[in-house]
Every structure is written in C-alpha cells, then in structure tokens.
Design an enzyme around this catalytic site. Structure first.
Site, PDB file in Angstrom:
ATOM      1  N   HIS A  43     -41.575   1.611 -29.265  1.00  6.77           N
ATOM      2  CA  HIS A  43     -42.046   0.458 -28.904  1.00  6.77           C
ATOM      3  C   HIS A  43     -41.739  -0.125 -26.939  1.00  6.77           C
ATOM      4  O   HIS A  43     -40.451   0.248 -26.736  1.00  6.77           O
ATOM      5  CB  HIS A  43     -41.261  -0.841 -29.563  1.00  6.77           C
ATOM      6  CG  HIS A  43     -41.734  -2.141 -29.228  1.00  6.77           C
ATOM      7  ND1 HIS A  43     -42.790  -2.537 -30.100  1.00  6.77           N
ATOM      8  CD2 HIS A  43     -41.429  -3.354 -28.563  1.00  6.77           C
ATOM      9  CE1 HIS A  43     -42.958  -3.765 -29.760  1.00  6.77           C
ATOM     10  NE2 HIS A  43     -42.066  -4.272 -28.856  1.00  6.77           N
TER      11      HIS A  43
ATOM     12  N   HIS B  82     -46.429  -3.201 -26.262  1.00  2.00           N
ATOM     13  CA  HIS B  82     -46.384  -4.529 -26.361  1.00  2.00           C
ATOM     14  C   HIS B  82     -46.402  -5.348 -25.052  1.00  2.00           C
ATOM     15  O   HIS B  82     -45.882  -5.330 -24.242  1.00  2.00           O
ATOM     16  CB  HIS B  82     -45.234  -4.941 -27.031  1.00  2.00           C
ATOM     17  CG  HIS B  82     -44.878  -6.520 -27.248  1.00  2.00           C
ATOM     18  ND1 HIS B  82     -43.588  -7.095 -27.538  1.00  2.00           N
ATOM     19  CD2 HIS B  82     -45.786  -7.793 -27.050  1.00  2.00           C
ATOM     20  CE1 HIS B  82     -43.937  -8.455 -27.604  1.00  2.00           C
ATOM     21  NE2 HIS B  82     -44.988  -8.559 -27.466  1.00  2.00           N
TER      22      HIS B  82
ATOM     23  N   ASP C  11     -40.495  -8.520 -34.313  1.00  2.00           N
ATOM     24  CA  ASP C  11     -39.853  -8.058 -32.947  1.00  2.00           C
ATOM     25  C   ASP C  11     -38.843  -9.278 -32.574  1.00  2.00           C
ATOM     26  O   ASP C  11     -39.290 -10.306 -32.257  1.00  2.00           O
ATOM     27  CB  ASP C  11     -40.927  -7.890 -31.911  1.00  2.00           C
ATOM     28  CG  ASP C  11     -40.541  -7.505 -30.425  1.00  2.00           C
ATOM     29  OD1 ASP C  11     -39.242  -7.145 -30.229  1.00  2.00           O
ATOM     30  OD2 ASP C  11     -41.319  -7.148 -29.614  1.00  2.00           O
TER      31      ASP C  11
ATOM     32  N   ASP D 158     -42.108  -2.270 -23.916  1.00  2.00           N
ATOM     33  CA  ASP D 158     -42.337  -3.759 -23.789  1.00  2.00           C
ATOM     34  C   ASP D 158     -42.858  -3.834 -22.248  1.00  2.00           C
ATOM     35  O   ASP D 158     -42.002  -3.515 -21.430  1.00  2.00           O
ATOM     36  CB  ASP D 158     -41.025  -4.432 -23.777  1.00  2.00           C
ATOM     37  CG  ASP D 158     -40.555  -4.689 -25.487  1.00  2.00           C
ATOM     38  OD1 ASP D 158     -41.557  -5.256 -26.189  1.00  2.00           O
ATOM     39  OD2 ASP D 158     -39.734  -4.245 -25.710  1.00  2.00           O
TER      40      ASP D 158
ATOM     41  N   MET E 148     -46.772  -8.137 -22.726  1.00  2.00           N
ATOM     42  CA  MET E 148     -46.382  -9.672 -22.454  1.00  2.00           C
ATOM     43  C   MET E 148     -46.717  -9.920 -21.077  1.00  2.00           C
ATOM     44  O   MET E 148     -46.178 -10.269 -20.067  1.00  2.00           O
ATOM     45  CB  MET E 148     -44.825  -9.687 -22.370  1.00  2.00           C
ATOM     46  CG  MET E 148     -44.418  -9.653 -24.295  1.00  2.00           C
ATOM     47  SD  MET E 148     -42.742  -9.435 -24.430  1.00  2.00           S
ATOM     48  CE  MET E 148     -42.613  -7.622 -24.165  1.00  2.00           C
TER      49      MET E 148
ATOM     50  N   SER F 100     -37.276  -0.308 -29.249  1.00  3.54           N
ATOM     51  CA  SER F 100     -37.598  -0.796 -27.983  1.00  3.54           C
ATOM     52  C   SER F 100     -36.728  -0.238 -26.862  1.00  3.54           C
ATOM     53  O   SER F 100     -35.837  -0.315 -26.746  1.00  3.54           O
ATOM     54  CB  SER F 100     -37.587  -2.598 -28.070  1.00  3.54           C
ATOM     55  OG  SER F 100     -37.567  -2.633 -26.565  1.00  3.54           O
TER      56      SER F 100
ATOM     57  N   MET G 261     -43.710  -6.375 -19.195  1.00  2.00           N
ATOM     58  CA  MET G 261     -43.687  -7.693 -18.902  1.00  2.00           C
ATOM     59  C   MET G 261     -43.913  -7.756 -17.465  1.00  2.00           C
ATOM     60  O   MET G 261     -43.707  -7.055 -16.595  1.00  2.00           O
ATOM     61  CB  MET G 261     -41.972  -8.116 -19.154  1.00  2.00           C
ATOM     62  CG  MET G 261     -41.643  -7.801 -20.433  1.00  2.00           C
ATOM     63  SD  MET G 261     -39.824  -8.452 -20.667  1.00  2.00           S
ATOM     64  CE  MET G 261     -39.465  -8.194 -22.182  1.00  2.00           C
TER      65      MET G 261
ATOM     66  N   MET H 134     -43.114 -12.545 -32.897  1.00  4.71           N
ATOM     67  CA  MET H 134     -41.735 -12.524 -32.348  1.00  4.71           C
ATOM     68  C   MET H 134     -41.081 -13.434 -33.068  1.00  4.71           C
ATOM     69  O   MET H 134     -41.289 -14.521 -33.256  1.00  4.71           O
ATOM     70  CB  MET H 134     -42.305 -13.164 -30.893  1.00  4.71           C
ATOM     71  CG  MET H 134     -43.144 -12.264 -30.136  1.00  4.71           C
ATOM     72  SD  MET H 134     -42.192 -10.781 -29.601  1.00  4.71           S
ATOM     73  CE  MET H 134     -40.737 -10.851 -29.232  1.00  4.71           C
TER      74      MET H 134
HETATM   75  C1  DX5 Z   1     -38.466  -9.050 -26.219  1.00  3.97           C
HETATM   76  C2  DX5 Z   1     -39.054  -7.619 -26.640  1.00  3.97           C
HETATM   77  C3  DX5 Z   1     -38.240  -6.963 -27.698  1.00  3.97           C
HETATM   78  C4  DX5 Z   1     -37.099  -6.728 -27.474  1.00  3.97           C
HETATM   79  C5  DX5 Z   1     -36.132  -6.759 -28.754  1.00  3.97           C
HETATM   80  O1  DX5 Z   1     -39.161  -9.813 -25.359  1.00  3.97           O
HETATM   81  O2  DX5 Z   1     -40.274  -7.804 -26.856  1.00  3.97           O
HETATM   82  O3  DX5 Z   1     -39.143  -5.929 -27.990  1.00  3.97           O
HETATM   83  O4  DX5 Z   1     -36.695  -5.615 -26.720  1.00  3.97           O
HETATM   84  O5  DX5 Z   1     -34.902  -6.296 -28.391  1.00  3.97           O
HETATM   85  P1  DX5 Z   1     -33.814  -6.793 -29.628  1.00  3.97           P
HETATM   86  O6  DX5 Z   1     -34.060  -5.714 -30.728  1.00  3.97           O
HETATM   87  O7  DX5 Z   1     -32.312  -6.528 -28.984  1.00  3.97           O
HETATM   88  O8  DX5 Z   1     -33.972  -8.258 -29.951  1.00  3.97           O
HETATM   89 ZN    ZN Z   2     -41.449  -6.010 -27.941  1.00  3.20          ZN
END
Ligand code: DX5
Ligand code: ZN
Length: 217
Positions: free
Chosen positions: A33, A66, A173, A35, A68, A8, A37, A137
């Site tokens: 990956h 991903h 994840d 993320d 969010m 990620s 947000m 998650m």
């Molecule tokens: C959290 C993200 C993850 C995050 C995982 O909201 O969706 O992808 O980056 O990070 P680690 O592997 O450090 O838990």
């Molecule tokens: Zn993620």
C-alpha cells in the site's frame, strides 16, 4: 473469508525503502500500500511517481497506490507508468469521479475509489460498474498511527451490501490493528491496510501473521 494484508509503506523507514519493501514481501504481505500525499488534499507530503518507479523492480507484489492528491486526474498516467497496479482516487478530490475511473481502466489498471470518514457511501452508487476496489478511510487521511473511527463500521457494512455479487474489493485503511481488525473483517472488509501495526513490530512476518490470526483466518 481469507483477507488480504496491505502494509502501508508510510510507516516504513524511508532511508531504507527498498529493503523495507523487500522485507514485507518476504514476510508474506499481499499488496504493497503506497500512500501518496500532496500537502494540499491532506496536511502531509510523501512521494510521487519517481519514488514508486524506484521501488517497482524490488517486488512483484501488487502496488496498491492510494492517491491523496487534488487534483488526481492530470497525474493518473504518471502513476500508471511508474508501476501502479491499483490506482485509488478520493471521491472528494476531483469533480469528475466517473471520468477518473474510466481513465484508470483505460490505462490498464484497476480503479479504486476512496471515501473520507465524513463522506457517505451514496457517492459510489452510480460508479460501481467502473470500480474494482472501494477504500473506506477509518481515520482522516494524512498520517499513520491514528485511532480507528468506530462509526465507519456501519459504512463498511453498507458498502458490502451495495457491492453484492460484483467483483469489487473492499479495503479499509486507518487504525487497523490487533484490537480493531476483527470488527473490520466482520463488517465486510477483504483488504486490510496496516501501517503502524506492521512496521512498528521487529518481525514483519510475525506482525502480518498476528493480524491474519486475529481475523480468525
Ligand atoms: C493515512 C494512510 C494510511 C496510513 C495507515 O492517511 O492512508 O494508509 O498509513 O496507517 P495506520 O495503519 O498506522 O493507521
Ligand atoms: Zn492509505
């Protein structure tokens, strides 16, 4: 079973994002990956389509996006155009999950559904024929470096049973590291997201290799 590793980039150095993506590619990751947000669905903000577009030419690896964000549906086309290969929406985000998945596939992309830790696996029962990936998650989304929630292992096992013989990937994840990775794979995951477990190491090839080795394959 051979698993895929999806670092990620949330844990990458954003000032050197292109180089970081090149580095995890060269280190042998499977997916990148990404993320996204919105500061509304989750209490953190990252980046959107323009940044994804900028890093698209840097690697040929699969962009595992991903989302969010709430709503997600009005933005799916923008993420497809920016270079996503897999677009994952949260089951909790939009009112019409079935429609979101149809839209993603109609854009020529793989469609993923993500479930927050408190969301039961039953929400995917009637959309399994429209999904290419389920993302469980194992932390509450928003931040890297959180602690794995062990209760999610049961959910992963149940979803593995629900998937049966279908061609659907099961991704996990949050909090995946050398301590938790074996249990996650034993429960049935075949794609592992790892943020801090990859980027906190000095040598990404070593971090990715250690994760693979810890799964036993
Ligand atoms: C959290 C993200 C993850 C995050 C995982 O909201 O969706 O992808 O980056 O990070 P680690 O592997 O450090 O838990
Ligand atoms: Zn993620």
């Amino acid at each position: 079973m051979s698993v895929k590793i999806a670092p990620s980039i949330l844990s990458a150095d954003f000032a050197r994002l292109g180089d970081e993506v090149r580095a995890i590619d060269a280190a042998g990751c499977d997916y990148i990956h990404i993320d996204v947000m919105d500061g509304h669905f989750v209490p953190n903000l990252t980046f959107g389509p323009p940044v994804i577009k900028c890093i698209r030419p840097v690697t040929a690896k699969v962009f595992d996006v991903h989302l969010m964000i709430n709503p997600a549906q009005p933005y799916l086309e923008q993420y497809a155009a920016a270079g996503a290969d897999i677009i994952t929406v949260h089951a909790e985000a939009d009112a019409h999950l079935d429609r979101s998945l149809q839209v993603i596939r109609s854009l020529g992309k793989k469609a993923g559904v993500s479930l927050n830790p408190s969301t039961p696996e039953s929400v995917i029962e009637y959309v399994l024929d429209k999904a290419d990936l389920i993302l469980v998650m194992s932390v509450n989304p928003g931040f890297g470096g959180q602690k794995f929630i062990p209760g999610q292992l049961d959910k992963i096992k149940r979803i593995r049973e629900m998937i049966g013989g279908r061609n659907i990937e099961l991704e996990v994840d949050g909090g995946v590291n050398l301590e938790t990775v074996k249990a996650v794979v034993d429960a049935g995951a075949d794609v592992l997201v790892a943020g801090s477990a990859v980027f906190n190491g000095d040598d990404y090839r070593v971090s990715i290799g250690a994760l693979r080795a810890a799964t036993g394959g």
